[in-house]
Design a protein around this motif. Structure first.
Motif, PDB file in Angstrom:
ATOM      1  N   VAL A 295       0.841  -1.191   0.000  1.00  9.41           N
ATOM      2  CA  VAL A 295       0.000   0.000   0.000  1.00  9.41           C
ATOM      3  C   VAL A 295       0.877   1.241   0.000  1.00  9.41           C
ATOM      4  N   ALA A 296       2.054   1.130   0.634  1.00 10.28           N
ATOM      5  CA  ALA A 296       2.941   2.291   0.737  1.00 10.28           C
ATOM      6  C   ALA A 296       4.368   1.823   0.982  1.00 10.28           C
ATOM      7  N   ASN A 297       5.297   2.586   0.435  1.00 10.13           N
ATOM      8  CA  ASN A 297       6.725   2.395   0.651  1.00 10.13           C
ATOM      9  C   ASN A 297       7.084   3.343   1.785  1.00 10.13           C
ATOM     10  N   LEU A 298       7.372   2.817   2.978  1.00 14.09           N
ATOM     11  CA  LEU A 298       7.426   3.682   4.155  1.00 14.09           C
ATOM     12  C   LEU A 298       8.790   4.288   4.452  1.00 14.09           C
ATOM     13  N   GLY A 299       9.866   3.564   4.159  1.00 22.46           N
ATOM     14  CA  GLY A 299      11.153   4.163   4.501  1.00 22.46           C
ATOM     15  C   GLY A 299      12.337   3.318   4.101  1.00 22.46           C
ATOM     16  N   TYR A 300      13.514   3.923   4.218  1.00 19.50           N
ATOM     17  CA  TYR A 300      14.796   3.278   3.968  1.00 19.50           C
ATOM     18  C   TYR A 300      15.714   3.551   5.159  1.00 19.50           C
ATOM     19  N   ALA A 301      16.653   2.649   5.413  1.00 15.23           N
ATOM     20  CA  ALA A 301      17.666   2.897   6.441  1.00 15.23           C
ATOM     21  C   ALA A 301      18.866   2.004   6.176  1.00 15.23           C
ATOM     22  N   GLU A 302      19.973   2.356   6.796  1.00 12.32           N
ATOM     23  CA  GLU A 302      21.176   1.517   6.808  1.00 12.32           C
ATOM     24  C   GLU A 302      21.616   1.079   5.413  1.00 12.32           C
ATOM     25  N   GLY A 303      21.441   1.975   4.439  1.00 12.85           N
ATOM     26  CA  GLY A 303      21.899   1.665   3.088  1.00 12.85           C
ATOM     27  C   GLY A 303      23.383   1.953   2.936  1.00 12.85           C
ATOM     28  N   ARG A 304      24.108   1.015   2.359  1.00  9.58           N
ATOM     29  CA  ARG A 304      25.539   1.238   2.087  1.00  9.58           C
ATOM     30  C   ARG A 304      25.932   0.665   0.740  1.00  9.58           C
ATOM     31  N   TRP A 305      26.715   1.423  -0.004  1.00  6.09           N
ATOM     32  CA  TRP A 305      27.296   0.950  -1.261  1.00  6.09           C
ATOM     33  C   TRP A 305      28.677   0.393  -0.923  1.00  6.09           C
ATOM     34  N   LEU A 306      28.912  -0.866  -1.248  1.00  6.28           N
ATOM     35  CA  LEU A 306      30.117  -1.544  -0.771  1.00  6.28           C
ATOM     36  C   LEU A 306      31.152  -1.786  -1.868  1.00  6.28           C
TER      37      LEU A 306
ATOM     38  N   VAL B  27       6.233  -4.675   6.766  1.00 11.55           N
ATOM     39  CA  VAL B  27       7.295  -5.673   6.579  1.00 11.55           C
ATOM     40  C   VAL B  27       8.612  -4.929   6.391  1.00 11.55           C
ATOM     41  N   TRP B  28       9.615  -5.308   7.215  1.00 13.72           N
ATOM     42  CA  TRP B  28      10.964  -4.764   7.035  1.00 13.72           C
ATOM     43  C   TRP B  28      11.836  -5.810   6.365  1.00 13.72           C
ATOM     44  N   VAL B  29      12.548  -5.428   5.304  1.00 14.43           N
ATOM     45  CA  VAL B  29      13.498  -6.367   4.685  1.00 14.43           C
ATOM     46  C   VAL B  29      14.867  -5.694   4.582  1.00 14.43           C
ATOM     47  N   ARG B  30      15.903  -6.533   4.765  1.00  8.40           N
ATOM     48  CA  ARG B  30      17.258  -6.063   4.475  1.00  8.40           C
ATOM     49  C   ARG B  30      17.644  -6.683   3.141  1.00  8.40           C
ATOM     50  N   THR B  31      17.822  -5.825   2.148  1.00  6.75           N
ATOM     51  CA  THR B  31      18.089  -6.303   0.792  1.00  6.75           C
ATOM     52  C   THR B  31      19.567  -6.169   0.474  1.00  6.75           C
ATOM     53  N   LYS B  32      20.113  -7.208  -0.147  1.00  7.17           N
ATOM     54  CA  LYS B  32      21.493  -7.160  -0.618  1.00  7.17           C
ATOM     55  C   LYS B  32      21.511  -7.307  -2.122  1.00  7.17           C
ATOM     56  N   GLY B  33      22.345  -6.496  -2.774  1.00 10.30           N
ATOM     57  CA  GLY B  33      22.609  -6.674  -4.197  1.00 10.30           C
ATOM     58  C   GLY B  33      23.953  -7.354  -4.346  1.00 10.30           C
ATOM     59  N   LEU B  34      23.993  -8.422  -5.110  1.00 19.54           N
ATOM     60  CA  LEU B  34      25.243  -9.187  -5.274  1.00 19.54           C
ATOM     61  C   LEU B  34      25.676  -9.194  -6.725  1.00 19.54           C
ATOM     62  N   ASN B  35      26.986  -9.161  -6.933  1.00 16.64           N
ATOM     63  CA  ASN B  35      27.479  -9.272  -8.310  1.00 16.64           C
ATOM     64  C   ASN B  35      27.792 -10.737  -8.649  1.00 16.64           C
TER      65      ASN B  35
ATOM     66  N   TYR C 144      20.622  -2.414   1.929  1.00 11.74           N
ATOM     67  CA  TYR C 144      19.782  -1.388   2.554  1.00 11.74           C
ATOM     68  C   TYR C 144      18.580  -2.070   3.185  1.00 11.74           C
ATOM     69  N   VAL C 145      18.007  -1.359   4.158  1.00  8.90           N
ATOM     70  CA  VAL C 145      16.757  -1.815   4.761  1.00  8.90           C
ATOM     71  C   VAL C 145      15.621  -0.968   4.191  1.00  8.90           C
ATOM     72  N   ARG C 146      14.523  -1.618   3.931  1.00  5.83           N
ATOM     73  CA  ARG C 146      13.354  -0.913   3.387  1.00  5.83           C
ATOM     74  C   ARG C 146      12.145  -1.487   4.096  1.00  5.83           C
ATOM     75  N   TRP C 147      11.156  -0.645   4.378  1.00  2.00           N
ATOM     76  CA  TRP C 147       9.939  -1.191   4.949  1.00  2.00           C
ATOM     77  C   TRP C 147       8.726  -0.664   4.216  1.00  2.00           C
ATOM     78  N   VAL C 148       7.765  -1.561   4.071  1.00  2.00           N
ATOM     79  CA  VAL C 148       6.580  -1.274   3.268  1.00  2.00           C
ATOM     80  C   VAL C 148       5.343  -1.734   4.036  1.00  2.00           C
ATOM     81  N   MET C 149       4.224  -1.101   3.722  1.00  2.00           N
ATOM     82  CA  MET C 149       2.948  -1.554   4.288  1.00  2.00           C
ATOM     83  C   MET C 149       2.287  -2.475   3.258  1.00  2.00           C
TER      84      MET C 149
END
Lengths: 340, 340, 340
Positions: free
Chosen positions: A83-94, A123-131, A140-145
């Motif tokens: 329903v909504a994208n609520l926020g981001y936190a702890e994002g890092r480019w590695l 729902v809070w998820v910690r997402t990783k992008g891998l090569n 980064y962490v993102r949470w959505v309703m």
């Protein structure tokens, strides 16, 4: 049924790791499109020669190309019924993403909390992008309703503790990066890290009126398939909602005018898509310097920047009750690397 | 202030050389976008195999990709406060631009002249585009009318002498170019240099109706940041002015139909953006053969072509007082290489 | 006259082979644009790593990039004066197209038949797409209705016999393709060849509202120059007709949702552009499994699929008299390779 109906709130399990589909090789084509879609002028992402001059092997793909690509893969599993994208936190480019790299995404469910209505949950998820080497290039962490399928299901509450800002000590300076022979003429502005003061506000002057075709091209490029961006039948007003990340990239590109040397994004502290953006809106941006930090590399400093996108003139952010004013589109808080 | 307010007339000094910002690596992505943005069909710029068949190592980027990229870099220093883009002269393409090349631009101020109103002045610059080896790939003179900051400042008058046309002896045939085994079937038309007569006029038949998203994608791709192309708030009529170079590329691509073998642009003699172009306009083109010349390479001839873009039917160019008729968008004078 | 007026019905000779103009090198840029123009998510065409995991040397260009590129070259010789694109048959993809390959097209005239009105005739051509090694990468039969220049000319009738469907024994599995270690998580869906039943119908859920800029970018990218797609002056209603291939690619990309593992198109059995598509239309798609077949590679199966695009809800295809209902845009019949 063979099609993906998306997950509902009660389909997530704390600690579960979701391997998202459709890995993607990114390269010269994505770079060119990024420059066509956004008024991007950061010299480090425009010129292989400039990038070599600051110690990199070539010009990497824009940090936000990495972000959007990694984010897009999570949409079918995380936000199809959001329903909504609520926020981001702890994002890092590695790690930088180089042309030819193949990115995939994984998300761990780190928090779940039903909303008071009982019809939705966060729902809070910690997402990783891998090569392709399995290195994490971005997290980064993102949470959505998200909608619940059935009101009566009870999901145990687990709210993660998130840092309000990424600690400057945790910022990763890309291997080899050295701004000691930085060419300020070619970069476009003379301002160094030392020239920026905490509390300083910069109006980025330029503005862009957005078209439907543009945001759809962009959003498809990131393989983000959320229906609201593409199908006029999804909203009662018949308007297509512009992907929030499109506004992030527009605002970041506009911020070149005054922050040309804020070359690399290394952390995402927080972010709010304050109001929806639609085709026809004219997007402007301003930035505020929130903090400054040194890094282990003497020639490289870090600025913590608030980047605000509006569809009117720059001005107040919030109204009397603390709510974002209707012309505010984005309020983003990030760390960028700047020559000292 | 950290943002760029642009230069005013009195900020230019005769003889000054401006190193423009944001070098750019161009490649496969820019080539693909060029084909998506314009109905470009020149075989030499479409196929590596065709290019090798005429003696080049690969297909270079379109001559106008080079032009727009070099031009775009000059905008923040030359035309941010420009009232009008008045003309071009003495343009020459000196080296092909290969995928992977990095381009930057430099401009020398070669002329200054206040206009009679005292509110503006004309600035002439000679711009060079350089690749990563420091080779000049392109040079041209351009003059623009720029606002004065303060009326009372007096700037010494210096008007450059410019050649009305590039001498055919000064045209540079790219190293290795040889049209002796040119495949006319694959190029699309059988007409050789000898088949064109001075005075001959060719109506290019096709037409393209222009959309906002297209010209903005193009103009951003060249990192041209002039506000009037992007921001509906810049003009009282709320219309976005289309970058003149977009019209040049459209007209040049349309001219394939009748000039498919006018493969490479090697000189820009003159050019006028006769009237503004806006989204919704349907652009057509016609050409006139102005002159013919041999080159040092026996299989390669040169045609001097006038390329006219209109938003109505092809017809008269100028009205009774010598002014361009309102449907004329572009009047361009260039030299192109053609198989003999 | 130096411009191409297009061929009329009486200009075709049975058995004649037309070498079409403008070869084209395709690569990373075309791939990125394909992903921006269509919601394409097939893992094999998105990721070099995924493609290597199924035995290919890299990710090839999408099968429809090959088709559109080969098709586009035929337009100036086959359909410039076409009244209607009537059908396709006997299409087969014979070799993958790799980034850097150069494609050209040849068509043999295999059928001619005047229509009863005497004003037009049907022309059948068998078109081949060839790469730089001279290998045929794709071939298909297409027939169009073309205007006659003069009614009184009599052209001998020759109607080719065409297979109603490509025999599964004639399907070519690309060299090296092996789905035995196929990663269903990364591909996006768990469904194997064995999970699909003949007669099964899949509604692909998603929808895309089409913009003018998008279909024109796409159509130019394939160097298809048919005026009706670009010039509002070509039709009395002032609308630009969307290239039928754009609808094919949209529908194919939408079909990911339910057919994510129908990775490679290997044959085109038949196809009808049932009704015209215009900007503003919201395109949906559904598929029906028409047949199943094994291939010589044990891990690779083939599904014969009917892909239908509509601009309304999925539903009936034909009205009482057997005519397509007005909301049907496309009815395509193809074979695709699927992991067993």
């Amino acid at each position: 049924m063979k099609t993906n109906p998306g997950r509902f709130f009660e389909d997530y399990r704390l600690g579960e790791v979701i391997r998202h589909a459709v890995p993607r090789t990114v390269g010269q084509g994505e770079r060119a499109l990024y420059h066509a879609l956004y008024p991007a002028r950061g010299a480090l992402y425009s010129s292989d020669e400039f990038a070599r001059g600051v110690g990199l092997k070539a010009s990497p793909l824009d940090d936000l190309v990495a972000f959007h690509t990694v984010f897009g893969k999570t949409v079918p599993d995380v936000s199809l019924n959001a329903v909504a994208n609520l926020g981001y936190a702890e994002g890092r480019w590695l790690k930088p993403v180089w042309p030819g790299d193949t990115l995939r995404s994984e998300s761990e469910v780190i928090g779940l909390k039903e909303t008071s209505s009982g019809a939705t949950g966060v729902v809070w998820v910690r997402t990783k992008g891998l090569n392709q080497h399995g290195d994490v290039v971005l997290e980064y962490v993102r949470w959505v309703m998200v909608r619940k399928r059935r009101r009566e299901v009870v999901v145990p509450v687990a709210v993660p503790e998130l840092a309000p800002v990424v600690d400057p000590g945790a910022l990763v300076v890309p291997e080899g990066l050295d701004f000691s022979r930085y060419d300020f003429d070619l970069a476009g502005e003379p301002h160094r890290w030392g020239d920026y003061a905490v509390g300083e506000v910069i109006d980025h002057v330029d503005a862009v009126t957005v078209e439907e075709a543009e945001h759809m091209l962009a959003t498809r490029l990131w393989q983000n398939t959320s229906k609201v961006h593409f199908d006029v039948g999804q909203r009662e007003d018949g308007r297509r909602l512009i992907y929030g990340g499109h506004v992030i990239s527009l605002a970041r590109a506009l911020s070149f005018n005054g922050l040309a040397n804020a070359q690399m994004i290394v952390a995402l502290n927080a972010g709010a898509h304050a109001n929806p953006c639609f085709a026809g809106d004219t997007v402007r941006a301003w930035s505020e310097v929130l903090d400054k930090a040194e890094t282990p590399v003497p020639s490289v400093g870090a600025l913590r920047l608030r980047l605000v996108a509006t569809k009117g003139a720059a001005g107040a952010l919030r109204g009397p009750e603390g709510k974002y004013l209707p012309e505010v589109l984005l309020d983003l808080d990030y760390w960028a690397l700047v020559p000292r």
